[in-house]
Enzyme design. Structure first.
Site, PDB file in Angstrom:
ATOM      1  N   ARG A 111     -12.879  -0.679   1.737  1.00  0.00           N
ATOM      2  CA  ARG A 111     -11.429  -0.346   1.075  1.00  0.00           C
ATOM      3  C   ARG A 111     -11.515   1.498   0.792  1.00  0.00           C
ATOM      4  O   ARG A 111     -12.885   1.135  -0.184  1.00  0.00           O
ATOM      5  CB  ARG A 111     -10.511  -1.163   1.039  1.00  0.00           C
ATOM      6  CG  ARG A 111      -9.289  -0.505  -0.140  1.00  0.00           C
ATOM      7  CD  ARG A 111      -8.873  -1.641  -0.707  1.00  0.00           C
ATOM      8  NE  ARG A 111      -8.195  -2.505  -0.013  1.00  0.00           N
ATOM      9  CZ  ARG A 111      -6.437  -3.554  -0.474  1.00  0.00           C
ATOM     10  NH1 ARG A 111      -5.928  -2.981  -1.100  1.00  0.00           N
ATOM     11  NH2 ARG A 111      -6.100  -2.951   0.817  1.00  0.00           N
ATOM     12  N   HIS A 138      -3.805   2.416   7.121  1.00  0.00           N
ATOM     13  CA  HIS A 138      -4.198   0.799   6.403  1.00  0.00           C
ATOM     14  C   HIS A 138      -3.952  -0.540   8.346  1.00  0.00           C
ATOM     15  O   HIS A 138      -2.410  -0.698   8.352  1.00  0.00           O
ATOM     16  CB  HIS A 138      -3.337   0.161   5.394  1.00  0.00           C
ATOM     17  CG  HIS A 138      -3.580  -0.629   4.815  1.00  0.00           C
ATOM     18  ND1 HIS A 138      -4.661  -1.581   4.975  1.00  0.00           N
ATOM     19  CD2 HIS A 138      -3.376  -1.702   3.957  1.00  0.00           C
ATOM     20  CE1 HIS A 138      -4.910  -2.439   4.954  1.00  0.00           C
ATOM     21  NE2 HIS A 138      -3.629  -3.009   3.745  1.00  0.00           N
ATOM     22  N   GLN A 141      -3.651  -4.443   7.945  1.00  0.00           N
ATOM     23  CA  GLN A 141      -1.601  -4.445   7.503  1.00  0.00           C
ATOM     24  C   GLN A 141      -0.414  -4.136   8.905  1.00  0.00           C
ATOM     25  O   GLN A 141       0.311  -5.193   9.197  1.00  0.00           O
ATOM     26  CB  GLN A 141      -0.936  -3.612   6.544  1.00  0.00           C
ATOM     27  CG  GLN A 141      -0.135  -3.414   6.120  1.00  0.00           C
ATOM     28  CD  GLN A 141       0.450  -4.996   4.748  1.00  0.00           C
ATOM     29  OE1 GLN A 141      -0.279  -5.326   4.034  1.00  0.00           O
ATOM     30  NE2 GLN A 141       1.170  -5.417   5.553  1.00  0.00           N
ATOM     31  N   ASP A 233       7.365   0.489   0.901  1.00  0.00           N
ATOM     32  CA  ASP A 233       5.980   0.476   0.571  1.00  0.00           C
ATOM     33  C   ASP A 233       6.375   1.174  -1.289  1.00  0.00           C
ATOM     34  O   ASP A 233       7.366   1.940  -1.192  1.00  0.00           O
ATOM     35  CB  ASP A 233       4.732   0.901   0.738  1.00  0.00           C
ATOM     36  CG  ASP A 233       3.897   0.867   0.891  1.00  0.00           C
ATOM     37  OD1 ASP A 233       3.105   0.437  -0.708  1.00  0.00           O
ATOM     38  OD2 ASP A 233       2.707   2.025   0.407  1.00  0.00           O
ATOM     39  N   CYS A 273       4.630  -4.531   2.741  1.00  0.00           N
ATOM     40  CA  CYS A 273       2.889  -5.230   2.098  1.00  0.00           C
ATOM     41  C   CYS A 273       2.554  -5.793   1.096  1.00  0.00           C
ATOM     42  O   CYS A 273       1.471  -6.202   1.148  1.00  0.00           O
ATOM     43  CB  CYS A 273       2.169  -3.624   2.405  1.00  0.00           C
ATOM     44  SG  CYS A 273       2.562  -2.160   1.885  1.00  0.00           S
ATOM     45  N   ARG A 301      -1.708 -11.998   8.103  1.00  0.00           N
ATOM     46  CA  ARG A 301      -2.661 -11.008   7.166  1.00  0.00           C
ATOM     47  C   ARG A 301      -4.109 -11.918   7.973  1.00  0.00           C
ATOM     48  O   ARG A 301      -5.048 -11.542   7.699  1.00  0.00           O
ATOM     49  CB  ARG A 301      -2.946 -10.273   6.117  1.00  0.00           C
ATOM     50  CG  ARG A 301      -1.768  -9.092   5.674  1.00  0.00           C
ATOM     51  CD  ARG A 301      -2.425  -8.026   5.930  1.00  0.00           C
ATOM     52  NE  ARG A 301      -2.967  -7.291   5.899  1.00  0.00           N
ATOM     53  CZ  ARG A 301      -3.701  -6.992   5.099  1.00  0.00           C
ATOM     54  NH1 ARG A 301      -3.348  -7.274   4.053  1.00  0.00           N
ATOM     55  NH2 ARG A 301      -5.428  -6.120   4.711  1.00  0.00           N
TER      56      ARG A 301
HETATM   57  N1   CP Z   1      -1.167  -5.298   1.379  1.00  0.00           N
HETATM   58  C1   CP Z   1      -1.950  -5.278   0.949  1.00  0.00           C
HETATM   59  O1   CP Z   1      -3.287  -4.351   1.315  1.00  0.00           O
HETATM   60  O2   CP Z   1      -2.968  -5.805  -0.328  1.00  0.00           O
HETATM   61  P1   CP Z   1      -4.204  -5.979  -1.418  1.00  0.00           P
HETATM   62  O3   CP Z   1      -3.431  -4.515  -1.991  1.00  0.00           O
HETATM   63  O4   CP Z   1      -3.792  -6.763  -1.662  1.00  0.00           O
HETATM   64  O5   CP Z   1      -5.310  -5.942  -0.182  1.00  0.00           O
HETATM   65  N1  NVA Z   2       0.381   2.757   0.071  1.00  0.00           N
HETATM   66  C1  NVA Z   2      -0.331   1.412  -0.867  1.00  0.00           C
HETATM   67  C2  NVA Z   2      -0.762   0.404  -0.024  1.00  0.00           C
HETATM   68  C3  NVA Z   2      -1.235  -0.679  -0.713  1.00  0.00           C
HETATM   69  C4  NVA Z   2      -1.195  -1.929  -0.121  1.00  0.00           C
HETATM   70  C5  NVA Z   2      -1.554   1.975  -1.597  1.00  0.00           C
HETATM   71  O1  NVA Z   2      -2.275   2.603  -0.954  1.00  0.00           O
HETATM   72  O2  NVA Z   2      -1.705   1.479  -2.419  1.00  0.00           O
END
Ligand code: CP
Ligand code: NVA
Length: 314
Positions: A111, A138, A141, A233, A273, A301
């Site tokens: 990540r 992502h 997701q 989102d 999400c 997930r």
């Molecule tokens: N939706 C999602 O990826 O959540 P987190 O940021 O908590 O992993």
């Molecule tokens: N768009 C958001 C998604 C989090 C799961 C981010 O990148 O923070």
């Protein structure tokens, strides 16, 4: 960027962008996730003797827990590398990180702030690399979201999904997965926050093969008209905190509230999400209502994390 240039960025044997998988491979992973959900005991040893490194530069609840629990429930072992205090690549080059990890573990999930970090790890590591969220994509997701929609509606072909808000990582991955699964996605985003052109072009190219449709409009009303599912989102993603006030001005009209949901198809479901900001991109009376399926998404997930890792590292 041209479609050919994107294709060159795509690495094989991982889930770096979501574009490396064919529609048939996406269907196969969703099918496996469904089977794992229905009969978890059958897959208890799918990752026996396998280890997965989880490198996170940003906070996480769902992604971290589902990857860690997912690996453990398949008989494997996850090693969490907390990179939230300093950027990956600062202490030593990404190439060396990749070249070390490949000697010890069987896959890497990362990540990160920049998609280039995922690309670079994948370029140097001889083991599969999974994108656990970047600024661009992502994929885990979106796969879980489409599994959730398939469970709810029975089929993804022609399913009318609206995404309202920022043309961000979530939006991009929904576009790719919609294209791969034959869904009808309409994105409603303000003109200056629309999804990237290269991602749109790629999704539309795949859509020609699968019967999907990918439309982009600039009002929330046009996006949700007749939609069976409405997704939103956050307006400012992780790493964009300083832009939050500026963005809120552009996105105020894109809030998902009861009056916007009224314009979707009767009985339309709501997706997010998570994490969500109640009172900003969605009102409490939508996200906490019976039409919200956000916790089903979160549950899935786990099953998708398991299916992805068993496919790539099993
Ligand atoms: N939706 C999602 O990826 O959540 P987190 O940021 O908590 O992993
Ligand atoms: N768009 C958001 C998604 C989090 C799961 C981010 O990148 O923070």
């Amino acid at each position: 960027m041209s479609v050919a240039a994107i294709a060159r960025r795509v690495s094989t044997g991982g889930l770096v962008t979501g574009m490396e998988w064919t529609p048939a491979e996406v269907r196969e992973v969703l099918r496996l996730a469904g089977k794992m959900k229905a009969n978890p005991a059958r897959y208890r040893s799918a990752l026996e003797g396998r280890s997965v490194a989880l490198i996170f530069e940003k906070p996480s609840l769902r992604t971290r827990v589902t990857l860690e629990v997912g690996v453990a429930s398949l008989g494997g072992h996850a090693v969490f590398l907390d990179q939230t205090g300093s950027r990956l690549g600062e202490r030593e080059p990404l190439r060396d990180v990749a070249k070390n990890l490949e000697r010890w573990v069987h896959a890497i999930a990362v990540r990160t702030f920049a998609q280039e970090t995922v690309d670079e790890l994948a370029r140097y590591a001889s083991i599969p690399v999974v994108n656990a969220l970047s600024d661009r994509f992502h994929p885990c997701q979106a796969l879980a979201d489409f599994l959730t929609l398939e469970e709810r509606f029975g089929s993804l072909a022609g399913l009318k999904l609206a995404y309202v808000g920022d043309g961000n990582n979530i939006c991009h991955s929904l576009m790719l997965t919609a294209a791969q699964t034959g869904a009808a996605l309409r994105v409603g985003a303000p003109k200056s926050y629309q999804p990237a052109e290269d991602v749109t072009n790629w999704a539309r190219q795949v859509a020609q093969e699968t019967g999907a449709t990918i439309e982009i409009v600039d009002t929330p009303e046009a996006a949700v008209a007749g939609a069976q599912a409405v997704y939103t989102d956050v307006w400012a993603s992780m790493g964009q905190e300083e832009e939050a006030a500026e963005r809120a001005k552009f996105f105020a009209a894109f809030q998902v509230n009861p009056s916007l949901m009224e314009q979707a198809a009767p009985g339309a479901v709501f997706l997010h999400c998570l994490p969500a900001h109640r009172g900003l991109e969605v009102t409490e009376d939508v996200i906490d209502s019976p039409r919200s399926i956000v916790y089903e998404q979160a549950e899935n997930r786990l099953h998708v994390a398991k299916a992805v890792l068993a496919t790539l590292a099993g």
